[in-house]
Design an enzyme around this catalytic site. Structure first.
Site, PDB file in Angstrom:
ATOM      1  N   CYS A   2       0.826  -1.209   0.000  1.00  0.00           N
ATOM      2  CA  CYS A   2       0.000   0.000   0.000  1.00  0.00           C
ATOM      3  C   CYS A   2       0.861   1.260   0.000  1.00  0.00           C
ATOM      4  CB  CYS A   2      -0.866   0.054   1.247  1.00  0.00           C
ATOM      5  SG  CYS A   2      -1.936  -1.358   1.433  1.00  0.00           S
ATOM      6  N   ARG A  27       5.516  -0.222  -5.900  1.00  0.00           N
ATOM      7  CA  ARG A  27       5.445  -0.983  -4.659  1.00  0.00           C
ATOM      8  C   ARG A  27       4.579  -2.222  -4.805  1.00  0.00           C
ATOM      9  NH1 ARG A  27       6.517   2.941  -0.246  1.00  0.00           N
ATOM     10  NH2 ARG A  27       5.150   1.838   1.168  1.00  0.00           N
ATOM     11  N   TRP A  74      -2.635  -2.849  -1.554  1.00  0.00           N
ATOM     12  CA  TRP A  74      -2.204  -4.228  -1.767  1.00  0.00           C
ATOM     13  C   TRP A  74      -3.003  -5.045  -0.757  1.00  0.00           C
ATOM     14  CZ3 TRP A  74       0.451  -8.016   1.087  1.00  0.00           C
ATOM     15  CH2 TRP A  74       0.987  -9.072   0.338  1.00  0.00           C
ATOM     16  N   ASN A  98      -1.902   2.348   5.502  1.00  0.00           N
ATOM     17  CA  ASN A  98      -0.909   1.350   5.108  1.00  0.00           C
ATOM     18  C   ASN A  98      -0.557   0.599   6.378  1.00  0.00           C
ATOM     19  OD1 ASN A  98       1.178  -0.064   4.036  1.00  0.00           O
ATOM     20  ND2 ASN A  98       2.547   1.681   3.747  1.00  0.00           N
ATOM     21  N   GLY A  99      -0.579  -0.753   6.344  1.00  0.00           N
ATOM     22  CA  GLY A  99      -0.270  -1.536   7.539  1.00  0.00           C
ATOM     23  C   GLY A  99      -1.393  -2.514   7.822  1.00  0.00           C
ATOM     24  N   GLU A 478      18.030 -18.053  -5.318  1.00  0.00           N
ATOM     25  CA  GLU A 478      17.684 -16.764  -5.916  1.00  0.00           C
ATOM     26  C   GLU A 478      17.163 -16.954  -7.350  1.00  0.00           C
ATOM     27  OE1 GLU A 478      17.090 -13.930  -4.911  1.00  0.00           O
ATOM     28  OE2 GLU A 478      17.350 -12.580  -6.597  1.00  0.00           O
ATOM     29  N   LYS A 482      13.470 -15.844  -8.538  1.00  0.00           N
ATOM     30  CA  LYS A 482      13.229 -14.920  -9.667  1.00  0.00           C
ATOM     31  C   LYS A 482      12.289 -15.563 -10.678  1.00  0.00           C
ATOM     32  CE  LYS A 482      14.392 -11.765  -8.448  1.00  0.00           C
ATOM     33  NZ  LYS A 482      15.267 -11.318  -7.381  1.00  0.00           N
ATOM     34  N   GLU A 485       8.624 -15.778  -9.206  1.00  0.00           N
ATOM     35  CA  GLU A 485       7.910 -14.506  -9.025  1.00  0.00           C
ATOM     36  C   GLU A 485       7.590 -13.817 -10.348  1.00  0.00           C
ATOM     37  OE1 GLU A 485      11.728 -11.903  -7.421  1.00  0.00           O
ATOM     38  OE2 GLU A 485       9.738 -11.179  -6.953  1.00  0.00           O
ATOM     39  N   HIS A 501      17.888 -36.881  -0.949  1.00  0.00           N
ATOM     40  CA  HIS A 501      17.152 -36.997   0.315  1.00  0.00           C
ATOM     41  C   HIS A 501      15.677 -36.647   0.141  1.00  0.00           C
ATOM     42  CE1 HIS A 501      20.890 -37.774   2.306  1.00  0.00           C
ATOM     43  NE2 HIS A 501      21.409 -36.715   1.689  1.00  0.00           N
ATOM     44  N   LYS A 600       6.721  -4.230  -3.915  1.00  0.00           N
ATOM     45  CA  LYS A 600       8.141  -3.884  -3.866  1.00  0.00           C
ATOM     46  C   LYS A 600       8.592  -3.645  -2.432  1.00  0.00           C
ATOM     47  CE  LYS A 600      12.063  -2.823  -5.702  1.00  0.00           C
ATOM     48  NZ  LYS A 600      12.828  -4.018  -6.119  1.00  0.00           N
TER      49      LYS A 600
HETATM   50  C1  F6R Z   1      12.456 -10.676  -4.810  1.00  0.00           C
HETATM   51  C2  F6R Z   1      12.348  -9.532  -3.951  1.00  0.00           C
HETATM   52  C3  F6R Z   1      11.950  -9.735  -2.539  1.00  0.00           C
HETATM   53  C4  F6R Z   1      12.700  -8.745  -1.613  1.00  0.00           C
HETATM   54  C5  F6R Z   1      12.157  -8.861  -0.180  1.00  0.00           C
HETATM   55  C6  F6R Z   1      12.927  -7.982   0.773  1.00  0.00           C
HETATM   56  O1  F6R Z   1      12.873 -10.326  -6.088  1.00  0.00           O
HETATM   57  O2  F6R Z   1      12.541  -8.425  -4.377  1.00  0.00           O
HETATM   58  O3  F6R Z   1      12.145 -11.047  -2.140  1.00  0.00           O
HETATM   59  O4  F6R Z   1      14.052  -9.046  -1.669  1.00  0.00           O
HETATM   60  O5  F6R Z   1      10.809  -8.512  -0.162  1.00  0.00           O
HETATM   61  O6  F6R Z   1      12.835  -6.645   0.400  1.00  0.00           O
HETATM   62  P1  F6R Z   1      13.878  -5.571   0.917  1.00  0.00           P
HETATM   63  O7  F6R Z   1      15.197  -5.915   0.313  1.00  0.00           O
HETATM   64  O8  F6R Z   1      13.339  -4.271   0.430  1.00  0.00           O
HETATM   65  O9  F6R Z   1      13.906  -5.675   2.407  1.00  0.00           O
END
Ligand code: F6R
Length: 605
Positions: A2, A27, A74, A98-99, A478, A482, A485, A501, A600
């Site tokens: 949000c 975001r 969101w 927001n929250g 990672e 990626k 997501e 395992h 974000k």
């Molecule tokens: C994945 C991604 C998320 C962030 C996570 C932490 O591509 O971007 O997994 O890494 O939400 O966010 P920050 O780094 O802003 O604390």
């Protein structure tokens, strides 16, 4: 997640609110809304979907008020629809939030018992109705103070009042809230980035604080309702951040910016004359540190995991890592000889910020590695090491990940050297290698066309696996993160040695398996694990470095990144995996910069 905007001006504010909401789109959100005050009337307009939709609504039926609040939501409580979109208004007040209000069910029952009728499924509407109740007895400021005392959970609020047409009240607990100033109007925003086109003069509310902003004045109050003064920061003026240039989207721009990210970040931390790392002001003497604990979420957690391998390799220290949402609820023994390092792109991630707060309460030394230096996490930690990546707009973290890794690597080298764990000659050589990193990332990006071919092979896959050992294991995690997501394709990251395992049962004819195997001490072991996958029909995509050649014939595609230094391999190996996820998502027509259900800046728990 949000986002909030509020503007108090002497001219109509709706267009600037819409433009600022567009800045908050990065975001991640699923509905949007705006409320302005017009002749003692709260003019509320909302939509599900994008801010563009809201803009169309306003085009057909304009709002003229000089005071207004806007929101991108969101969904947490209730599906993303118009009824649940913010603002939530009553006959006397309109609120954006927001929250998460954790006791909203109990408060709702109490309000319903008194006859209140709820129009949405959100937790936010209890705030609207509580303030409405209080306004019958008190003035706006008092009503907000009384209301927030009843709330459990986290919030940043923007509130306008039907009968008080010249101010907005903002309040904060847990979720970030910034105030911006200009000569003829004042602003409220979830972050300074959203306000950047209007001002670079910013104050940040701390937990428990309130602000009242009119077009020509801003007053702040602490949790004891006493007026306070706040520091005004001048935020950096980063040009062209919202410009994609010739790129299709922000994510590809950010992936291709990584050589520059590396260059900028390294030049901030390397003294090119002395050929040394210029990290100073350690909150603890590195020679006396007992243990380092690294904490983050998602991609930032993967950076912590890579750093664990580096610090263990380079130092004699005990290293622990944790996911922030786990760390904050563990029963821990805090030790003032330990250094707690928090890694976060946004610096606003609720779980990471809460984990940091716990450390502060336990009087231990904290360091944050962040991209946004004005963020809550940066402001609350004893020591800040910025990654200097510039704003990252694509929801999937790419250049910030590379920046986090570089800072963590440089920090590991410095700690190791200062503790006497690393020989001066090797230290100097490692610094020299770092100077070539940007160029090696550039060469890795040149492999894009091979990765595009590879991406096609994922289109009809039912899932995929990413395998690695040592520091390639977090890179496997990672790569899988990626891919899932961005392309919504199931992907699992695993230590290659763990396959037998359990996960080996998933391997079937044609399942794409990405094997990340630089020519390090694990190489032969990983090859054996790979043979077990090949024997069961897995389709291997092999990612290695060009230290030595020999890629087996059973391998469908091989990508070879440049070899620079075995410790730097994870940084270079991450790049093809970003490109792979990007190209699979592109072929599947996914929304690259705003993947579904994601945000974000994850400002709720
Ligand atoms: C994945 C991604 C998320 C962030 C996570 C932490 O591509 O971007 O997994 O890494 O939400 O966010 P920050 O780094 O802003 O604390």
């Amino acid at each position: 997640m949000c986002g909030i905007i509020g503007i108090a001006s002497s001219k109509p504010v709706s267009i600037n609110i819409i433009n600022s909401l567009k800045k908050l789109e990065y975001r991640g959100y699923d509905s949007a809304g705006i409320a302005t005050l017009e002749n003692n009337f709260i003019n509320e307009k909302k939509c599900s979907g994008r801010v563009d939709e809201l803009e169309k609504i306003l085009f057909k039926s304009p709002s003229d008020g000089n005071i207004g609040i806007g929101h991108v939501r969101w969904a947490t409580h209730g599906v993303p629809n118009i009824a649940n979109a913010h603002p939530h208004s009553s006959e006397s007040v309109s609120v954006v939030h927001n929250g998460i209000i954790e006791n909203s069910d109990d408060l709702k029952k109490e309000l319903e018992a008194k006859g209140a009728i709820f129009k949405s499924d959100t937790d936010t509407e209890v705030i609207t109705l509580l303030i409405t109740e209080e306004l019958k007895k008190s003035q706006p400021l008092k009503s907000v103070f009384k209301t927030i005392k009843k709330l459990k959970g986290s919030f940043a609020l923007g509130i306008i009042f039907k009968d008080f047409s010249d101010f907005i009240i903002g309040a904060r607990r847990g979720s970030p809230l910034a105030v911006g100033y200009s000569s003829k109007e004042n602003y409220l925003g979830s972050d300074s980035y959203a306000l950047k086109s209007m001002t670079n003069k910013i104050s940040y509310l701390d937990d428990g604080e309130l602000c009242v902003l009119s077009k020509d004045n801003v007053s702040f109050y602490d949790s004891n309702e006493k007026k306070i003064n706040k520091k005004i920061h001048t935020v950096s003026d980063e040009k062209n951040i919202s410009d994609k240039g010739d790129f299709k989207n922000f994510m590809s721009k950010e992936i291709f910016e990584q050589p520059l990210t590396a260059k900028n970040c390294i030049s901030e931390y390397l003294d090119s004359l002395k050929k040394d790392i210029n990290i100073i002001n350690f909150p603890l003497d590195p020679r006396n540190i007992k243990k380092i604990i690294l904490i983050g979420c998602g991609t930032a957690f993967h950076s912590c995991l890579v750093a664990k391998y580096w610090l263990e390799e380079l130092t004699s220290l005990d290293i622990e890592i944790d996911i922030a949402s786990e760390f904050r609820y563990r029963k821990l023994k805090f030790d003032s000889d330990n250094l707690y390092i928090f890694v976060s792109q946004s610096g606003e991630t609720a779980d990471t910020a809460a984990a940091l707060d716990i450390c502060k309460k336990n009087n231990v030394k904290t360091c944050s590695i962040v991209n946004v230096i004005e963020s809550t996490i940066a402001r609350n930690s004893d020591w800040v090491l910025p990654i200097h990546a510039g704003p990252e707009i694509g929801v999937a973290s790419t250049k910030a990940f590379i920046g986090q890794l570089i800072v963590l690597y440089i920090l590991s080298l410095k700690i190791s050297f200062l503790r006497g764990d690393l020989d001066k000659k090797i230290y100097n050589q490692k610094i020299k290698n770092l100077e070539n990193l940007s160029n090696s990332i550039k060469k890795t990006l040149a492999l894009e066309s091979n990765i595009q071919l590879m991406a096609k092979e994922f289109l009809n896959a039912r899932g995929s696996m990413f395998l690695g050992r040592g520091s390639s294991f977090p890179i496997a995690l990672e790569g899988a993160l990626k891919l899932k997501e961005l392309s919504y394709l199931h992907a699992e990251g695993y230590p290659a040695g763990e396959m037998k395992h359990g996960p080996l049962a998933l391997i079937e004819e044609g399942l794409p398996v990405i094997v990340i195997a630089p020519k390090d001490k694990y190489f032969e072991k990983t090859l054996s694990n790979m043979q077990e996958v090949i024997a069961r029909g897995g389709k291997i995509f092999f990612i290695t470095d060009n230290k030595k050649d020999s890629i087996s014939e059973n391998i469908r595609f091989g990508i070879r990144v440049p070899y620079l230094d075995s410790l730097l391999s994870p940084i270079l190996l991450a790049v093809p995996l970003q490109l792979l996820a990007y190209h699979v998502a592109l072929l599947k027509n996914c929304d690259i910069d705003k993947p579904r259900n994601l945000a974000k800046s994850v400002t709720v728990e």
